[in-house]
Design a protein around this motif. Structure first.
Motif, short mmCIF file in Angstrom:
data_model
loop_
_atom_site.label_atom_id
_atom_site.label_comp_id
_atom_site.label_asym_id
_atom_site.label_seq_id
_atom_site.Cartn_x
_atom_site.Cartn_y
_atom_site.Cartn_z
N ARG A 122 7.94 14.69 13.74
CA ARG A 122 8.05 13.23 13.90
C ARG A 122 6.70 12.56 13.70
O ARG A 122 6.60 11.48 13.09
N GLU A 123 5.63 13.18 14.19
CA GLU A 123 4.29 12.63 13.98
C GLU A 123 3.96 12.56 12.49
O GLU A 123 3.36 11.58 12.02
N ARG A 124 4.34 13.61 11.74
CA ARG A 124 4.07 13.62 10.29
C ARG A 124 4.84 12.50 9.59
O ARG A 124 4.30 11.81 8.72
N VAL A 125 6.12 12.35 9.96
CA VAL A 125 6.93 11.30 9.34
C VAL A 125 6.37 9.93 9.69
O VAL A 125 6.33 9.02 8.85
N GLN A 126 5.91 9.76 10.92
CA GLN A 126 5.31 8.49 11.34
C GLN A 126 4.07 8.17 10.50
O GLN A 126 3.88 7.03 10.06
N GLU A 127 3.24 9.17 10.28
CA GLU A 127 2.04 8.97 9.46
C GLU A 127 2.42 8.56 8.03
O GLU A 127 1.80 7.66 7.44
N LEU A 128 3.44 9.20 7.48
CA LEU A 128 3.88 8.89 6.13
C LEU A 128 4.51 7.49 6.07
O LEU A 128 4.32 6.76 5.09
N LEU A 129 5.24 7.13 7.11
CA LEU A 129 5.84 5.80 7.17
C LEU A 129 4.76 4.72 7.19
O LEU A 129 4.84 3.71 6.47
N GLU A 130 3.73 4.93 7.99
CA GLU A 130 2.64 3.96 8.05
C GLU A 130 1.91 3.88 6.72
O GLU A 130 1.50 2.78 6.28
N ALA A 131 1.75 5.02 6.04
CA ALA A 131 1.12 5.02 4.71
C ALA A 131 1.98 4.25 3.71
O ALA A 131 1.46 3.48 2.88
N ALA A 132 3.29 4.43 3.78
CA ALA A 132 4.20 3.71 2.88
C ALA A 132 4.15 2.21 3.15
O ALA A 132 4.16 1.39 2.21
N GLN A 133 4.08 1.85 4.41
CA GLN A 133 4.02 0.43 4.76
C GLN A 133 2.71 -0.20 4.28
O GLN A 133 2.70 -1.33 3.77
N ARG A 134 1.61 0.53 4.42
CA ARG A 134 0.32 0.00 3.95
C ARG A 134 0.33 -0.17 2.43
O ARG A 134 -0.28 -1.10 1.89
N ALA A 135 1.00 0.75 1.73
CA ALA A 135 1.02 0.71 0.28
C ALA A 135 2.03 -0.29 -0.28
O ALA A 135 2.00 -0.59 -1.48
N TYR A 136 2.90 -0.80 0.57
CA TYR A 136 3.97 -1.67 0.08
C TYR A 136 3.37 -2.92 -0.55
O TYR A 136 2.56 -3.61 0.07
N PRO A 137 3.76 -3.25 -1.77
CA PRO A 137 3.04 -4.27 -2.54
C PRO A 137 3.40 -5.72 -2.25
O PRO A 137 2.78 -6.62 -2.80
N VAL A 138 4.40 -5.97 -1.39
CA VAL A 138 4.75 -7.37 -1.11
C VAL A 138 4.80 -7.60 0.39
O VAL A 138 4.96 -6.67 1.18
N ARG A 139 4.67 -8.87 0.75
CA ARG A 139 4.81 -9.33 2.13
C ARG A 139 5.91 -10.37 2.15
O ARG A 139 6.29 -10.90 1.11
N PRO A 140 6.44 -10.70 3.31
CA PRO A 140 7.51 -11.71 3.36
C PRO A 140 7.10 -13.00 2.66
O PRO A 140 5.95 -13.45 2.78
N LYS A 141 8.05 -13.60 1.95
CA LYS A 141 7.77 -14.82 1.19
C LYS A 141 7.61 -16.03 2.10
O LYS A 141 6.80 -16.92 1.83
N ASP A 142 8.39 -16.07 3.19
CA ASP A 142 8.34 -17.20 4.11
C ASP A 142 8.92 -16.77 5.44
O ASP A 142 9.27 -15.60 5.63
#
Length: 240
Positions: free
Chosen positions: A195-215
């Protein structure tokens, strides 16, 4: 025999994703072994997660057999496809048969896909993990492959209308290095590390995500702890 069904379904999914112009960013597929059994473990935020998880294995020329609730196999449309692709039905009131089926598949050199949270996380954060994935890996003598998905909830998730428009939604996939599951270790301890590994990967994916909410109306898919309006785990639990 299964590949006569599996590969056309994969092709259809890729065609759909191309039509929707989804921007799929996958890193770490080389961590999935080219041969031999493995348990591929992902977070679960969308109805389509099994497709995206399977796509991560394609560069290694592997097909993933997923464990999924048996109601999916009883559906008039999805049922024949799931059976044809040799996925594994899970009756949550009597899971011994599914466990044995998955174990035999692992020993035969298959990759088994598991969502250890069991159900979609409506908060888009990691829920607690069940120990089944770790126990399977221990008993079969195969590695656990952690991975994380982000963005799939924007396409189709629980409680939201599906978005099958040409929306250009990015989907970020991160696959981590294999985690060994020694037979002499406690499955709960292995599950915590997983679970710790998946959490680390999830946070990495979120940091790499190229967009933020529009509004302000587009924050539903962002977890509360990241400033979004998705329900917190406590709110999801309270809502039942």
């Amino acid at each position: 025999m299964a590949e006569l069904v599996y590969r056309p379904v994969v092709g259809a999914a890729l065609t759909l994703f191309k039509a929707l112009d989804l921007k799929i960013d996958t890193q770490g597929s080389e961590n999935i072994p080219r041969t031999g059994g493995a348990v591929l473990v992902s977070n679960h935020i969308s109805y389509l997660d099994f497709i995206f998880t399977g796509l991560a294995a394609l560069p290694q020329k592997r097909l993933v057999r997923f464990m999924a609730k048996d109601s999916v196999f009883k559906h008039k449309v999805s049922g024949p496809l799931m059976r044809g692709m040799k996925h594994i039905p899970v009756d949550r009131t009597a899971g011994e048969h599914a466990y044995k089926h998955a174990l035999e598949s692992l020993r035969a050199g298959e990759i088994i896909g598991v969502f250890p949270e069991a159900t979609i996380s409506q908060s888009f954060t990691l829920k607690s993990f069940k120990t089944g994935a770790a126990r399977l890996a221990q008993e079969a003598g195969v590695p656990l492959i952690p991975m994380a998905l982000w963005g799939t909830q924007r396409v189709w998730t629980k409680g939201r209308p599906r978005n099958f428009k040409r929306s250009h939604i990015p989907v970020t996939i991160r696959v981590g290095e294999p985690l060994e599951a020694p037979a002499d270790q406690y499955a709960g301890a292995i599950t915590r590390r997983l679970r710790e590994r998946v959490q680390e990967l999830l946070e990495a994916a979120q940091r790499a995500y190229p967009v933020r909410p529009k509004d302000a109306n587009d924050t539903w898919w962002v977890p509360a702890h990241l400033g979004g309006t998705a329900p917190t785990p406590a709110q999801v639990k309270e809502a039942g």
